[in-house]
Design a protein around this motif. Structure first.
Motif, PDB file in Angstrom:
ATOM      1  N   PHE A 163     -11.607  16.427  -6.312  1.00 16.78           N
ATOM      2  CA  PHE A 163     -11.012  15.096  -6.316  1.00 16.78           C
ATOM      3  C   PHE A 163     -10.008  14.955  -7.457  1.00 16.78           C
ATOM      4  O   PHE A 163     -10.243  15.413  -8.574  1.00 16.78           O
ATOM      5  CB  PHE A 163     -12.099  14.030  -6.460  1.00 16.78           C
ATOM      6  CG  PHE A 163     -12.743  13.656  -5.157  1.00 16.78           C
ATOM      7  CD1 PHE A 163     -12.466  12.448  -4.547  1.00 16.78           C
ATOM      8  CD2 PHE A 163     -13.620  14.523  -4.533  1.00 16.78           C
ATOM      9  CE1 PHE A 163     -13.055  12.098  -3.348  1.00 16.78           C
ATOM     10  CE2 PHE A 163     -14.218  14.199  -3.335  1.00 16.78           C
ATOM     11  CZ  PHE A 163     -13.930  12.975  -2.735  1.00 16.78           C
ATOM     12  N   GLU A 164      -8.904  14.284  -7.157  1.00 19.89           N
ATOM     13  CA  GLU A 164      -7.916  13.904  -8.161  1.00 19.89           C
ATOM     14  C   GLU A 164      -8.068  12.404  -8.417  1.00 19.89           C
ATOM     15  O   GLU A 164      -7.602  11.575  -7.626  1.00 19.89           O
ATOM     16  CB  GLU A 164      -6.504  14.230  -7.658  1.00 19.89           C
ATOM     17  CG  GLU A 164      -5.388  13.748  -8.580  1.00 19.89           C
ATOM     18  CD  GLU A 164      -5.562  14.217 -10.001  1.00 19.89           C
ATOM     19  OE1 GLU A 164      -5.874  13.353 -10.848  1.00 19.89           O
ATOM     20  OE2 GLU A 164      -5.409  15.430 -10.256  1.00 19.89           O
ATOM     21  N   PHE A 165      -8.738  12.065  -9.529  1.00 20.39           N
ATOM     22  CA  PHE A 165      -9.008  10.657  -9.789  1.00 20.39           C
ATOM     23  C   PHE A 165      -7.724   9.870 -10.058  1.00 20.39           C
ATOM     24  O   PHE A 165      -7.659   8.668  -9.790  1.00 20.39           O
ATOM     25  CB  PHE A 165      -9.964  10.512 -10.978  1.00 20.39           C
ATOM     26  CG  PHE A 165     -10.472   9.114 -11.162  1.00 20.39           C
ATOM     27  CD1 PHE A 165     -11.504   8.620 -10.379  1.00 20.39           C
ATOM     28  CD2 PHE A 165      -9.896   8.264 -12.108  1.00 20.39           C
ATOM     29  CE1 PHE A 165     -11.962   7.319 -10.520  1.00 20.39           C
ATOM     30  CE2 PHE A 165     -10.349   6.963 -12.266  1.00 20.39           C
ATOM     31  CZ  PHE A 165     -11.387   6.495 -11.473  1.00 20.39           C
ATOM     32  N   GLY A 166      -6.697  10.535 -10.537  1.00 17.81           N
ATOM     33  CA  GLY A 166      -5.442   9.849 -10.812  1.00 17.81           C
ATOM     34  C   GLY A 166      -4.750   9.321  -9.570  1.00 17.81           C
ATOM     35  O   GLY A 166      -3.841   8.486  -9.666  1.00 17.81           O
ATOM     36  N   TYR A 167      -5.155   9.795  -8.394  1.00 21.93           N
ATOM     37  CA  TYR A 167      -4.580   9.308  -7.144  1.00 21.93           C
ATOM     38  C   TYR A 167      -5.476   8.183  -6.615  1.00 21.93           C
ATOM     39  O   TYR A 167      -6.524   8.429  -5.989  1.00 21.93           O
ATOM     40  CB  TYR A 167      -4.472  10.434  -6.118  1.00 21.93           C
ATOM     41  CG  TYR A 167      -3.682  10.061  -4.873  1.00 21.93           C
ATOM     42  CD1 TYR A 167      -2.362  10.463  -4.729  1.00 21.93           C
ATOM     43  CD2 TYR A 167      -4.253   9.306  -3.864  1.00 21.93           C
ATOM     44  CE1 TYR A 167      -1.626  10.126  -3.592  1.00 21.93           C
ATOM     45  CE2 TYR A 167      -3.531   8.954  -2.728  1.00 21.93           C
ATOM     46  CZ  TYR A 167      -2.227   9.358  -2.600  1.00 21.93           C
ATOM     47  OH  TYR A 167      -1.514   9.009  -1.481  1.00 21.93           O
ATOM     48  N   TYR A 212       0.831  -1.214   0.000  1.00 19.42           N
ATOM     49  CA  TYR A 212       0.000   0.000   0.000  1.00 19.42           C
ATOM     50  C   TYR A 212       0.860   1.256   0.000  1.00 19.42           C
ATOM     51  O   TYR A 212       0.576   2.213  -0.722  1.00 19.42           O
ATOM     52  CB  TYR A 212      -0.943  -0.037   1.199  1.00 19.42           C
ATOM     53  CG  TYR A 212      -1.885   1.150   1.317  1.00 19.42           C
ATOM     54  CD1 TYR A 212      -2.439   1.752   0.195  1.00 19.42           C
ATOM     55  CD2 TYR A 212      -2.228   1.663   2.570  1.00 19.42           C
ATOM     56  CE1 TYR A 212      -3.304   2.833   0.312  1.00 19.42           C
ATOM     57  CE2 TYR A 212      -3.087   2.744   2.696  1.00 19.42           C
ATOM     58  CZ  TYR A 212      -3.615   3.324   1.565  1.00 19.42           C
ATOM     59  OH  TYR A 212      -4.469   4.396   1.683  1.00 19.42           O
ATOM     60  N   ASP A 213       1.944   1.263   0.785  1.00 21.80           N
ATOM     61  CA  ASP A 213       2.814   2.438   0.793  1.00 21.80           C
ATOM     62  C   ASP A 213       3.409   2.699  -0.590  1.00 21.80           C
ATOM     63  O   ASP A 213       3.509   3.851  -1.032  1.00 21.80           O
ATOM     64  CB  ASP A 213       3.938   2.257   1.816  1.00 21.80           C
ATOM     65  CG  ASP A 213       3.455   2.424   3.256  1.00 21.80           C
ATOM     66  OD1 ASP A 213       2.328   2.953   3.442  1.00 21.80           O
ATOM     67  OD2 ASP A 213       4.193   2.041   4.176  1.00 21.80           O
ATOM     68  N   GLU A 214       3.756   1.643  -1.286  1.00 19.61           N
ATOM     69  CA  GLU A 214       4.311   1.803  -2.635  1.00 19.61           C
ATOM     70  C   GLU A 214       3.255   2.332  -3.599  1.00 19.61           C
ATOM     71  O   GLU A 214       3.557   3.162  -4.472  1.00 19.61           O
ATOM     72  CB  GLU A 214       4.851   0.469  -3.133  1.00 19.61           C
ATOM     73  CG  GLU A 214       6.059  -0.041  -2.360  1.00 19.61           C
ATOM     74  CD  GLU A 214       6.545  -1.386  -2.881  1.00 19.61           C
ATOM     75  OE1 GLU A 214       6.001  -1.847  -3.922  1.00 19.61           O
ATOM     76  OE2 GLU A 214       7.455  -1.966  -2.255  1.00 19.61           O
ATOM     77  N   MET A 215       2.023   1.876  -3.464  1.00 24.42           N
ATOM     78  CA  MET A 215       0.932   2.382  -4.309  1.00 24.42           C
ATOM     79  C   MET A 215       0.767   3.887  -4.131  1.00 24.42           C
ATOM     80  O   MET A 215       0.625   4.646  -5.102  1.00 24.42           O
ATOM     81  CB  MET A 215      -0.393   1.694  -3.964  1.00 24.42           C
ATOM     82  CG  MET A 215      -0.452   0.219  -4.240  1.00 24.42           C
ATOM     83  SD  MET A 215      -2.067  -0.445  -3.694  1.00 24.42           S
ATOM     84  CE  MET A 215      -1.681  -2.198  -3.631  1.00 24.42           C
ATOM     85  N   ARG A 216       0.791   4.337  -2.880  1.00 26.42           N
ATOM     86  CA  ARG A 216       0.623   5.762  -2.611  1.00 26.42           C
ATOM     87  C   ARG A 216       1.806   6.564  -3.137  1.00 26.42           C
ATOM     88  O   ARG A 216       1.630   7.667  -3.669  1.00 26.42           O
ATOM     89  CB  ARG A 216       0.424   5.993  -1.112  1.00 26.42           C
ATOM     90  CG  ARG A 216      -0.940   5.525  -0.614  1.00 26.42           C
ATOM     91  CD  ARG A 216      -1.213   5.930   0.810  1.00 26.42           C
ATOM     92  NE  ARG A 216      -0.409   5.158   1.758  1.00 26.42           N
ATOM     93  CZ  ARG A 216      -0.564   5.208   3.080  1.00 26.42           C
ATOM     94  NH1 ARG A 216      -1.486   6.001   3.603  1.00 26.42           N
ATOM     95  NH2 ARG A 216       0.198   4.477   3.872  1.00 26.42           N
ATOM     96  N   ALA A 217       2.997   6.001  -3.025  1.00 26.80           N
ATOM     97  CA  ALA A 217       4.177   6.704  -3.528  1.00 26.80           C
ATOM     98  C   ALA A 217       4.099   6.857  -5.049  1.00 26.80           C
ATOM     99  O   ALA A 217       4.426   7.922  -5.598  1.00 26.80           O
ATOM    100  CB  ALA A 217       5.444   5.957  -3.127  1.00 26.80           C
ATOM    101  N   ARG A 218       3.660   5.804  -5.731  1.00 26.87           N
ATOM    102  CA  ARG A 218       3.537   5.892  -7.191  1.00 26.87           C
ATOM    103  C   ARG A 218       2.450   6.886  -7.587  1.00 26.87           C
ATOM    104  O   ARG A 218       2.596   7.638  -8.550  1.00 26.87           O
ATOM    105  CB  ARG A 218       3.241   4.505  -7.782  1.00 26.87           C
ATOM    106  CG  ARG A 218       4.414   3.552  -7.746  1.00 26.87           C
ATOM    107  CD  ARG A 218       4.175   2.367  -8.665  1.00 26.87           C
ATOM    108  NE  ARG A 218       3.005   1.598  -8.281  1.00 26.87           N
ATOM    109  CZ  ARG A 218       3.025   0.568  -7.427  1.00 26.87           C
ATOM    110  NH1 ARG A 218       4.184   0.186  -6.869  1.00 26.87           N
ATOM    111  NH2 ARG A 218       1.922  -0.087  -7.125  1.00 26.87           N
ATOM    112  N   ALA A 219       1.344   6.883  -6.831  1.00 23.28           N
ATOM    113  CA  ALA A 219       0.262   7.815  -7.122  1.00 23.28           C
ATOM    114  C   ALA A 219       0.724   9.254  -6.926  1.00 23.28           C
ATOM    115  O   ALA A 219       0.394  10.149  -7.721  1.00 23.28           O
ATOM    116  CB  ALA A 219      -0.939   7.527  -6.223  1.00 23.28           C
TER     117      ALA A 219
END
Length: 477
Positions: free
Chosen positions: A74-78, A40-47
């Motif tokens: 809202f930022e849908f890309g995140y 999950y931390d990696e997902m947030r970092a990539r987003a």
């Protein structure tokens, strides 16, 4: 490509200043979130790297037209614009800022729903959002939502559908069910803003190029100068507009009164609204079953101040129409805006489908909304006043009538039929029912017959003199 949150904010608002939620308790956050979701931390970092954002929403203050507002975008890309705990922090902070500054709140929604990687800790943010929405509503501040593609799950059910005014961009998905959890073979068209609009769940579909102007016009009406007063003055009574009959002459008989009210060339609600308001915006739908094209509801600018309006257009009023009127009156009460109702219907729609849709309960809602109104309601009968379906829209003690109108407990033809009289006795029945507008005044149902406007039909009606009462009504009184 979907427009980014910051690009959209730059389009709709000037002088946008980003805000940040207050810091939470100090301490090292749990690895991979509250569930320890692997990666999950990696997902947030990539987003964050992809979008430049630290969360799925950006919020701050900006000006739309001449009105300052809190904006939440809202930022849908995140992570698909999903709602997690930190998203909830920002949404709550936006509402707190709006209430502290007495500012309207505009939410530009694009979300796939709650963030699975945070489990129930994410889902309960919907309760948090609902609480903040309720507090802002109770504070008498307007909330506008713009539905973008997609708006699904809890984001649709709280942030979007819970707003006072719901706008949408064409072609956007809007549904509680996201695209990957719908029944097999379900028609995709049923999950669009066009379908939601037809079902009465949102107010208007707005092309993206028109969104800045539309939002600015709405905020000028709901939060501009002169709005928000705890005890607003009543809406002024409009003039009667000239019809095809003798200008301003009162009818000599009940039969003539009915004929004049039913005349094809008589001015209808749209003409009255155009003459009365310098600008107006409509709401649409009852938020549960549909919309009634024979009822116009919204907010308009009259003599520099906002007035809410609910107007029948001469057709039998459907249950969805009555529920929309009740919604309008209650919203106006929360926002401290006076109400004008224009009455013109042969009666409530009474087909089998209308009964299944709750005609009686819907009419009851309007009677209750008028009776409970915390702002003054001014009413003008501009045509037919058919029984309880018309009376529900009339404010007790603040009803006026035009020369081309009649109010009746029942249409004279139906009264004659119930009394087992032949059709030749309909004129006599009309006389016995006392249907002339001046009869309504003498019977104490109406306060007076308004004068007819002369000259330009588009002249707004202001403080017209009234026959049947002493003096001139001041601001609708």
């Amino acid at each position: 490509m979907r427009i980014t949150a910051r690009s959209l904010l730059a389009q709709v608002a000037g002088d946008f200043t980003e805000l940040h939620p207050p810091r939470g308790p100090e301490g090292r956050p749990a690895a991979d979130g509250p569930l320890g979701w692997p990666g999950y931390d990696e997902m947030r970092a990539r987003a964050q790297q992809r979008t430049g954002e630290h969360e799925s929403v950006v919020y701050g203050t900006g000006r739309l037209g001449g009105v300052e507002a809190v904006l939440l975008c809202f930022e849908f890309g995140y992570l698909g614009g999903s709602l997690g705990e930190r998203t909830g922090d920002r949404i709550e902070a936006a509402h707190v800022r709006a209430r502290a500054g007495r500012l309207p709140l505009v939410t530009l929604v694009a979300t796939g729903g709650s963030r699975m990687q945070e489990g129930m800790r994410a889902l309960v943010q919907l309760q948090r959002v609902a609480r903040q929405t309720a507090l802002t509503r109770a504070a008498g501040l307007p909330q506008l939502a713009v539905v973008r593609d997609p708006t699904t799950g809890g984001g649709w059910a709280t942030l979007a559908a819970g707003a006072d005014v719901v706008l949408a961009l064409p072609g956007a998905q809007a549904a509680f069910a996201g695209s990957r959890v719908r029944p097999r073979g379900a028609d995709p068209a049923a999950y669009t803003v066009e379908a939601q609009h037809a079902a009465g769940h949102l107010d208007r579909i707005v092309p993206e190029a028109e969104l800045p102007t539309t939002l600015a016009r709405w905020l000028a009406l709901l939060a501009g100068p002169g709005t928000g007063r705890a005890r607003p003055a009543p809406a002024p009574v409009p003039y009667a507009l000239p019809g095809p009959t003798a200008c301003g002459r009162l009818p000599d008989s009940g039969t003539e009164a009915v004929a004049r009210a039913r005349a094809a060339g008589r001015p209808r609600a749209a003409a009255y609204l155009d003459a009365y308001f310098a600008d107006r915006q409509e709401i649409s739908g009852d938020r549960c079953s549909g919309a009634d094209e024979g009822v116009l509801c919204g907010f308009g600018l009259h003599d520099g101040r906002t007035v809410a309006y609910a107007a029948q257009c001469g057709t039998p009023t459907r249950p969805a129409g009555y529920r929309t009127v009740a919604r309008l009156i209650r919203m106006a009460g929360r926002l401290h805006i006076p109400v004008l109702t224009l009455i013109d219907t042969p009666g409530a729609a009474n087909g089998p489908e209308d009964e299944r849709s709750g005609a009686g309960p819907a009419i009851s809602e309007v009677f209750a909304a008028v009776a409970e109104a915390t702002v003054p309601v001014t009413s003008l009968l501009i045509g037919e006043g058919g029984s309880g379906g018309a009376l529900a829209m009339a404010a007790p003690g603040r009803l006026w009538v035009t020369p081309d109108s009649y109010f009746s407990v029942i249409a004279p033809e139906l009264a004659a039929a119930i009394l087992k009289r032949g059709s030749e006795q309909v004129p006599q029945t009309a006389e016995e029912l006392r249907l002339r507008p001046q009869d309504a005044v003498e019977l104490g149902v109406a306060r007076g017959v308004v004068e007819t406007a002369h000259g330009t039909a588009g002249t707004p009606g202001v403080k017209g003199t009234v026959r049947g009462v002493t003096g001139t009504p001041a601001d609708g009184e």
